[in-house]
Design an enzyme around this catalytic site. Sequence first.
Site, PDB file in Angstrom:
ATOM      1  N   GLY A 273       0.905  -1.301   0.014  1.00 57.48           N
ATOM      2  CA  GLY A 273      -0.071   0.082  -0.072  1.00 57.48           C
ATOM      3  C   GLY A 273       0.863   1.159   0.013  1.00 57.48           C
ATOM      4  O   GLY A 273       1.811   1.145   0.505  1.00 57.48           O
ATOM      5  N   THR A 274       0.422   2.369  -0.698  1.00 55.91           N
ATOM      6  CA  THR A 274       1.242   3.326  -0.626  1.00 55.91           C
ATOM      7  C   THR A 274       1.083   4.600   0.216  1.00 55.91           C
ATOM      8  O   THR A 274       1.490   4.746   1.317  1.00 55.91           O
ATOM      9  CB  THR A 274       1.231   3.983  -2.133  1.00 55.91           C
ATOM     10  OG1 THR A 274      -0.070   3.701  -2.546  1.00 55.91           O
ATOM     11  CG2 THR A 274       2.040   3.021  -2.968  1.00 55.91           C
ATOM     12  N   THR A 275      -0.006   5.392  -0.031  1.00 54.00           N
ATOM     13  CA  THR A 275      -0.124   6.810   0.819  1.00 54.00           C
ATOM     14  C   THR A 275      -1.308   6.903   1.630  1.00 54.00           C
ATOM     15  O   THR A 275      -2.490   6.664   1.090  1.00 54.00           O
ATOM     16  CB  THR A 275       0.211   7.955  -0.061  1.00 54.00           C
ATOM     17  OG1 THR A 275       1.113   7.976  -0.838  1.00 54.00           O
ATOM     18  CG2 THR A 275       0.289   9.327   0.661  1.00 54.00           C
TER      19      THR A 275
END
Lengths: 272, 232
Positions: free
Chosen positions: A45-47
């Site tokens: 997952g990123t941000t």
Amino acid sequence: MPISFGGRYQGSSFTELLASDNTRLLPDWSQLCASGVDAERVPHGTTVLAFKFSEGVIVAGDRLATEGHRVASRDIEKVLPTDDYSLVAIAGAAGPALEMARLMRIELEHYEKIEGEPLELDGKANRLSQMIRANLPAAMQGMVVVPLFAGYDRRRRQGRLWKFDVTGGRYEETDYEATGSGGLYARESMKKVHDPVASRDAGLRCAVQALSDASDEDRATGGVDLERGIYPMVYFCTAAGIARAPDPEIDRIYREILGTRRRPASNGGVRR
Amino acid sequence: MTMPFYVSPEQVMQDKAEYARKGIGRGKSSVTLEYDTGVLLMAENPSSLSKIGEIYDRIAFAGVGKFSEFDQLRKLGVRYADTRGYAYSRDDVRAKALANAYSQAMGEVFTREMKPLEVEVIVAEVGDDTLAGHESNAIYRVQFDGSISDHEGFCVIGGAAEELGSLLRAEYRAGLPLRDALRLGHRALQRAADREPNVTPENLEVCLLERNRVGRKFRRLSTDTLLELLGT
């Protein structure tokens, strides 16, 4: 006199119950990398971000998950309510992080049912940091889980938020925080516009703008996907509970932001 | 050499059952009723220690008799349900399986231990219209010796169970609105406490499983809400 269904555990924690009586159900990723799984190749997952606003906290996240340089999923949900007044936003290895969020949710519900009353917000944050610490052996091999935790503290009547590190270190933030690959850019964006007494609408704008800025600079962050109609998740957590911002609202705000940034196409694509 | 007295197994079981019934009879009763949009659980309970509790999304628990014993059972139920829901899915946690587990555990104690459990419990489940095959409500009663029965409409546990059962058989109608179900339950508990001071709403513990609620369907009614609903 012992009455039992075969278990021995007597306390009020669900994760401890699993560790004591159902060891095989308790997730353990510490052996994955030793058995040759490349930590880079599992979805990440990123941000995600969280900040305070006039009524409580806003927690938001983009929808993209990546496997190395590939897209793993365009619409995963990284912001998850853990009960009526708290949320976790996950970044890092998606599988372990989502499972940890699920466990956290059951943990809080289990405690409330066994004890007859919910944990205080501090207690919830503390519990999550213990769960992250328990994941340390896996984190050392690349399965890093670094969530944000935020909620409305009904005793203090205010929104609060925490960030964590891989060792389970727990740091309460006074204003805003973002984590994940685009976290730095989201934080820079929020720094300029964050207002702790912002209205719902201004808060939503701050969240959408920060995620757009992050996706602009970080290729792994999803931002708003107008083509497919996939919007970031934005949650308001207030004294009234948790509410998700509807997609059309986010769409409207995103188009306004675009409007202020768009430039007319130059002649033949050559900029002078 | 002293010879141990011979006591027939029938006698042992009878003595134990009598002991358990006496213990349960000393406590107050608890009533569970289906109403038009859910299941209502009520008990006369002046203390702040709960006799009714949430087990899972659609399942609630009520106990009578010795508090320490039925509270242990309640916690066992929560552990069982949460573990099962985690291992499978939330929809796979069903009252029938839990009632069976209670029946096994309570029967085991009744046959093996000197002292039987002095408790009776109800496991109630509200239906969910959005889940095929899960639409109807279920009410199970498990007694001190592990004997288990299922009930439609209403169920009473506790010392005055027989008497209240006949009262409810005469007055209960399917599809009662909540307000009427509450009044009927209140009247039944009042009857159980005959010749004692009135059972005031302040001394009632009332919980609902609401069919139309999203997610966890269990709700505990505050005294204020209860007074409002009873219209007193």
